[in-house]
Design a protein around this motif. Structure first.
Motif, short mmCIF file in Angstrom:
data_model
loop_
_atom_site.label_atom_id
_atom_site.label_comp_id
_atom_site.label_asym_id
_atom_site.label_seq_id
_atom_site.Cartn_x
_atom_site.Cartn_y
_atom_site.Cartn_z
N THR A 180 6.11 -1.48 7.58
CA THR A 180 6.11 -0.23 6.84
C THR A 180 7.92 0.90 6.84
N HIS A 211 6.03 3.40 2.71
CA HIS A 211 4.87 2.20 1.57
C HIS A 211 4.78 1.06 3.31
N ASP A 226 0.77 -1.14 -0.13
CA ASP A 226 0.08 0.38 0.43
C ASP A 226 0.58 1.24 0.28
N ASP A 278 -3.81 0.77 6.54
CA ASP A 278 -2.32 0.68 5.24
C ASP A 278 -2.46 -0.47 6.07
N HIS A 323 2.10 5.21 -0.68
CA HIS A 323 1.81 6.79 0.24
C HIS A 323 2.82 7.42 -0.32
N LYS A 324 2.56 9.34 -0.25
CA LYS A 324 4.16 10.01 -1.17
C LYS A 324 4.50 9.58 0.50
N LYS A 325 4.33 9.02 1.48
CA LYS A 325 5.94 8.88 2.44
C LYS A 325 6.30 8.06 2.55
N LEU A 368 2.54 6.79 -7.68
CA LEU A 368 3.52 7.15 -5.89
C LEU A 368 4.64 5.85 -5.86
N CYS A 414 -0.91 2.21 -8.97
CA CYS A 414 -0.76 4.49 -9.09
C CYS A 414 0.52 4.86 -9.18
#
Length: 353
Positions: A29, A13, A7, A97, A9-11, A60, A57
């Motif tokens: 994470t 994973h 999953d 997440d 995200h910008k900052k 990202l 996506c």
């Protein structure tokens, strides 16, 4: 095989590993940085050979995919619409997440034919140029619309040809007409003229760059009647490799030219597919319209469908599907030609004493 769902995200994973039965084994994470990607690759080593499934996506995950592929991991992409059912069937309620990453992994276990990620090639260069050119065209259109209002205010009888604010000779004529006049309105109008000129020159340069790229990568695609440089570049960039489609029917489903079945019992019915990749669909539509206006086999096929009782739209849709199959064969031929590399002849060169 162990499947690792991601999953993104910008900052950060979030990674969740599941066994072949879909049971969660471990989670991690990491930061969305090169160091974090390295940490994720080291963490996955404990499971041996794994299949990495990432949510589709790419804005990202593109850099993460590159690092995973460089580390020789197999990476598949999971469309977001496939995750809803996996989340609903999970025992753990809510959304987080780890829950999303586990849903991605379970979809990869359930779906055997997910698209595989690969390293970007020259086709992405064509897509980037096409997208950048499209943004510049939109910017020029907005600037030209404002410019027309100012020109009308300065002189309602000033001759400005239709679609003329994309030609350099028209810009020269307008600047010569406004030369010697003063005022804030004149200054802003001249600034808009210079902006339109700059955008036009850049758009023309990008089109020339696309012409060189497409002629090198897709000569067979350019040979399709009605297919120009811009249409070929859009198809080439959005397809991102025709070999990833198992058949011409799969490619037609991807670009939206394959109809959708809507029937039961024994009466077969289909309806228009309004989904698919609309950029490719638009390029195929322009090719079809161009062929209909000519006198080639496309026009003959269109006339045949009209004579058989099809409506104008139905005949055009049938022609677009026919063109989709032709484009698919051309893309495969171009990719096959690109894979053929001429091996250089090596030899020893003796230097004279």
């Amino acid at each position: 095989m162990i499947v690792v769902g991601v999953d993104a995200h910008k900052k950060t994973h979030t990674l969740v590993a599941v066994d072949p039965l879909g049971r969660r084994l471990d989670q991690l994470t990491v930061a969305a940085t090169t160091a974090g990607h390295q940490q994720a690759c080291e963490w996955m080593q404990q499971f041996g050979q794994v299949l990495v499934a990432v949510e589709d996506c790419r804005h990202l995950t593109r850099r993460f995919e590159v690092d995973l592929l460089t580390a020789r991991h197999c990476v598949v992409r999971v469309h977001t619409r496939l995750m809803a059912g996996a989340r609903r069937s999970a025992r753990e309620r809510g959304k987080s997440d780890p829950i999303d990453a586990e849903a991605v992994a379970r979809v990869a276990l359930r779906e055997p034919d997910l698209p595989k990620a690969c390293l970007d090639g020259p086709a992405r260069d064509a897509k980037l140029i096409v997208d950048h050119r499209r943004r510049l065209v939109c910017h020029r259109t907005a600037t030209a619309n404002k410019l027309r209002w100012f020109l009308h205010e300065i002189d309602p009888e000033l001759p400005v040809p239709s679609r003329g604010l994309r030609r350099l000779c028209v810009f020269d004529s307008l600047e010569a007409t406004l030369a010697g006049r003063t005022g804030v309105l004149i200054e802003i109008t001249l600034d808009l003229i210079r902006e339109c000129r700059r955008l036009t020159e850049r758009i023309n340069a990008l089109e020339g760059q696309l012409r060189r790229v497409v002629r090198q990568l897709a000569p067979a695609l350019l040979a399709v009647p009605g297919c120009g440089v811009l249409g070929a570049a859009a198809i080439l960039g959005e397809t991102a490799g025709a070999a990833r489609f198992k058949s011409k029917d799969a490619f037609a489903h991807f670009n939206g030219t394959a109809p959708i079945p809507v029937w039961s019992s024994n009466k077969v019915r289909v309806r228009l597919n309004r989904g698919g990749n609309r950029t490719i669909n638009n390029a195929l539509h322009m090719i079809a319209v161009t062929q209909v206006r000519g006198d080639g086999e496309g026009a003959a096929y269109y006339a045949k469908q009209i004579a058989a009782g099809k409506t104008v739209k139905e005949a055009l849709r049938l022609l677009k599907r026919r063109i989709s199959d032709r484009v698919f064969r051309a893309l495969l031929a171009d990719e096959s030609a690109q894979r053929v590399q001429v091996q250089p002849v090596t030899g020893v060169v003796e230097l004279a004493a």
